[in-house]
Design a protein around this motif. Structure first.
Motif, PDB file in Angstrom:
ATOM      1  N   LEU A   1       0.810  -1.219   0.000  1.00  0.00           N
ATOM      2  CA  LEU A   1       0.000   0.000   0.000  1.00  0.00           C
ATOM      3  C   LEU A   1       0.847   1.276   0.000  1.00  0.00           C
ATOM      4  O   LEU A   1       0.318   2.363  -0.224  1.00  0.00           O
ATOM      5  CB  LEU A   1      -0.943   0.011   1.214  1.00  0.00           C
ATOM      6  CG  LEU A   1      -2.091  -1.011   1.170  1.00  0.00           C
ATOM      7  CD1 LEU A   1      -2.857  -1.006   2.486  1.00  0.00           C
ATOM      8  CD2 LEU A   1      -3.031  -0.716   0.012  1.00  0.00           C
ATOM      9  N   VAL A   2       2.142   1.143   0.245  1.00  0.00           N
ATOM     10  CA  VAL A   2       3.005   2.324   0.288  1.00  0.00           C
ATOM     11  C   VAL A   2       2.931   3.152  -1.000  1.00  0.00           C
ATOM     12  O   VAL A   2       2.791   4.383  -0.956  1.00  0.00           O
ATOM     13  CB  VAL A   2       4.466   1.920   0.604  1.00  0.00           C
ATOM     14  CG1 VAL A   2       5.430   3.077   0.292  1.00  0.00           C
ATOM     15  CG2 VAL A   2       4.589   1.524   2.063  1.00  0.00           C
ATOM     16  N   PRO A   3       3.016   2.543  -2.196  1.00  0.00           N
ATOM     17  CA  PRO A   3       2.980   3.357  -3.424  1.00  0.00           C
ATOM     18  C   PRO A   3       1.673   4.110  -3.629  1.00  0.00           C
ATOM     19  O   PRO A   3       1.640   5.068  -4.398  1.00  0.00           O
ATOM     20  CB  PRO A   3       3.190   2.318  -4.539  1.00  0.00           C
ATOM     21  CG  PRO A   3       3.852   1.163  -3.875  1.00  0.00           C
ATOM     22  CD  PRO A   3       3.265   1.121  -2.496  1.00  0.00           C
ATOM     23  N   ARG A   4       0.620   3.700  -2.959  1.00  0.00           N
ATOM     24  CA  ARG A   4      -0.675   4.351  -3.154  1.00  0.00           C
ATOM     25  C   ARG A   4      -0.846   5.585  -2.275  1.00  0.00           C
ATOM     26  O   ARG A   4      -1.679   6.429  -2.552  1.00  0.00           O
ATOM     27  CB  ARG A   4      -1.786   3.342  -2.864  1.00  0.00           C
ATOM     28  CG  ARG A   4      -3.184   3.897  -3.036  1.00  0.00           C
ATOM     29  CD  ARG A   4      -4.240   2.832  -2.923  1.00  0.00           C
ATOM     30  NE  ARG A   4      -5.575   3.413  -2.912  1.00  0.00           N
ATOM     31  CZ  ARG A   4      -6.704   2.722  -2.830  1.00  0.00           C
ATOM     32  NH1 ARG A   4      -6.645   1.398  -2.770  1.00  0.00           N
ATOM     33  NH2 ARG A   4      -7.865   3.321  -2.807  1.00  0.00           N
ATOM     34  N   PHE A   5      -0.014   5.696  -1.224  1.00  0.00           N
ATOM     35  CA  PHE A   5      -0.208   6.776  -0.265  1.00  0.00           C
ATOM     36  C   PHE A   5       1.059   7.616  -0.108  1.00  0.00           C
ATOM     37  O   PHE A   5       1.994   7.486  -0.891  1.00  0.00           O
ATOM     38  CB  PHE A   5      -0.686   6.191   1.069  1.00  0.00           C
ATOM     39  CG  PHE A   5      -2.070   5.583   0.989  1.00  0.00           C
ATOM     40  CD1 PHE A   5      -3.192   6.396   1.034  1.00  0.00           C
ATOM     41  CD2 PHE A   5      -2.232   4.218   0.824  1.00  0.00           C
ATOM     42  CE1 PHE A   5      -4.462   5.848   0.943  1.00  0.00           C
ATOM     43  CE2 PHE A   5      -3.503   3.661   0.725  1.00  0.00           C
ATOM     44  CZ  PHE A   5      -4.627   4.489   0.788  1.00  0.00           C
TER      45      PHE A   5
END
Length: 489
Positions: free
Chosen positions: A381-385
């Motif tokens: 989820l890091v790349p999304r936030f």
């Protein structure tokens, strides 16, 4: 235990005890390093945004003005918000949100006075939850899962969104909830309840979380304590919103976001009673709500739903999802950070409960697999936030920053200045900042932006027209570059 069994003849600890102490010391060092790295990453994210004029007046300047006044032993005046709401320069922060806990940050302003201090303090507070999460998970699932769960929290998207968006009262909540859950699990009930009571000083709606904790305790069999906490929490919300904020000049209707249910609390309860099915479906009535609910629970593989701990987060989540304010539903802002620690701890407890149900409570491999999956989900989820920005070189470059900094340098110290939403944080340490908008406040100095749309203008054309209006009122342009215009009355 006698002295002979506690200590070796030479006074040294026995081998088993000595090994345990060495092991514990090593874990403390590793957890400390993890906590420090998290704090540094959070601080870098916030400080780069501040230095590159991507922080905002609403809300960073609001908190800065409140804390600066606390540091000077004055009431927490927030003129930027008072003038924005048309309530004057002497509007106090407690009339907007009941957050007296900000006073704890005042001594930091004696060391360094400015919004950068808030960003560093927020980073440290978010990271401070890591050791308590590690300790709780270690007791429930084991040492290796503890590191993975602590990493999953440190990388979690609610924390990312919170530390990337200025500074807010939510900075105190993860560490307080982590202390509360970990200390209660360790049998240190006094410390746990003190942390729970401290939540009431964070924001006016934290009584809902206390009520949720009461519901959790009740379901777990602690009927008396649960009822007491739930009653106390609801009473605190009603008292603060109904009386305390009005004493400081606030209006309870400012916080009412449920007009579709009724004009006030009794009206909303009556509306829910008339159509309970519609109310039950309301948290799932928008795609954005469903997305946020999924994102909250998925990092634990939904196992948080197996734990009564999740009930502690339920009232706050419902407060968001039942409201008529779309920004509360979204995952883009800081609101999910209020409940992230509760949900992660509920996931840990839910995993342990599932293993007991399957009669595999001693299966270290399954514990490790779940915690590894939770960590992997956090990573995916890091790349999304917001943490995605940290490893992109473009994040550290902002073409407009040089012109903005030069425009800021033209404003003298100690003056009243209206500034665009993205410029105010750079001025607040040395001037009284108001938000530049469609309504003029007759400040002697104004910084305008004629190249980019800025909140709270309805359109870019309105901003350009506003500069002409100011000139017609007698303001003189003293600086202009790359769309930034500095005017003096």
């Amino acid at each position: 235990m006698t002295a002979g069994t506690d200590l070796a003849p030479d006074g040294a600890a026995p081998p088993a005890r000595r090994g345990w102490r060495v092991s514990l010391s090593g874990h403390r060092l590793r957890v400390g390093v993890m906590t420090l790295l998290a704090a540094v990453a959070y601080a870098v994210l916030g400080l780069v945004k501040l230095a590159s004029f991507r922080a905002t007046t609403l809300d960073l300047v609001i908190v800065d003005q409140a804390v600066r006044n606390y540091a000077a032993f004055r009431p927490p005046y927030v003129p930027v918000l008072g003038m924005f709401h048309g309530r004057g320069l002497d509007y106090v922060q407690l009339a907007d949100h009941f957050s007296p806990i900000y006073a704890l940050l005042a001594p930091l302003y004696w060391i360094h006075d400015g919004p950068g201090t808030l960003i560093v303090a927020q980073a440290a507070l978010f990271a401070a939850a890591v050791p308590f999460l590690w300790n709780y998970t270690r007791r429930v699932l084991g040492v290796a899962p503890a590191y993975l769960v602590a990493a999953a929290y440190a990388l979690s998207w609610p924390v990312a969104q919170a530390v990337a968006f200025d500074a807010h009262e939510v900075m105190f909540v993860p560490v307080l909830t982590a202390i509360m859950i970990e200390r209660y699990h360790a049998g240190r009930e006094r410390a746990a309840f003190l942390a729970m009571l401290a939540l009431l000083l964070v924001k006016e709606d934290m009584g809902l979380m206390v009520a949720g904790i009461g519901l959790c305790l009740f379901v777990m069999g602690e009927r008396w304590r649960g009822t007491l906490c739930a009653t106390f929490g609801i009473g605190a919300v009603l008292l603060i919103r109904g009386l305390v904020t009005s004493v400081f000049g606030g209006n309870a209707q400012d916080f009412w976001a449920y007009g579709h249910l009724g004009p006030d609390v009794p009206g909303a309860l009556l509306g829910i009673a008339r159509d309970p099915l519609a109310a039950l479906l309301l948290p799932f009535s928008e795609e954005t709500k469903v997305d946020t609910l999924f994102l909250l629970t998925w990092p634990t593989l939904m196992l948080c739903l197996l734990s009564p701990l999740s009930l502690a987060a339920l009232p706050h989540v419902l407060e968001r999802m039942l409201s008529d304010r779309p920004q509360w539903w979204q995952a883009d802002f800081q609101y999910s950070a209020f409940t992230v620690v509760i949900i992660i701890c509920a996931g840990v407890d839910g995993a342990a409960r599932l293993l007991r149900l399957l009669e595999r409570s001693d299966d270290a491999t399954l514990k490790l697999l779940w915690s590894a999956a939770a960590c992997v989900i956090a990573l995916t989820l890091v790349p999304r936030f917001a943490f995605d920005q940290l490893y992109h070189p473009s994040f550290y470059k902002e073409p407009k920053a040089a012109a903005a900094a030069e425009a800021v340098s033209k404003v003298p110290d100690g003056v009243l200045v209206e500034a665009p939403n993205s410029v105010g944080p750079a001025l607040t340490a040395r001037a009284t900042v108001l938000l530049w908008g469609p309504t003029s406040h007759n400040a002697p100095w104004v910084i305008a932006d004629t190249a980019r749309w800025e909140f709270p203008f309805g359109s870019f054309d309105q901003q350009v027209a506003k500069v002409g209006e100011l000139q017609a009122q007698g303001y003189v342009i003293v600086y202009e570059r790359d769309g930034y215009v500095v005017l003096r009355r």
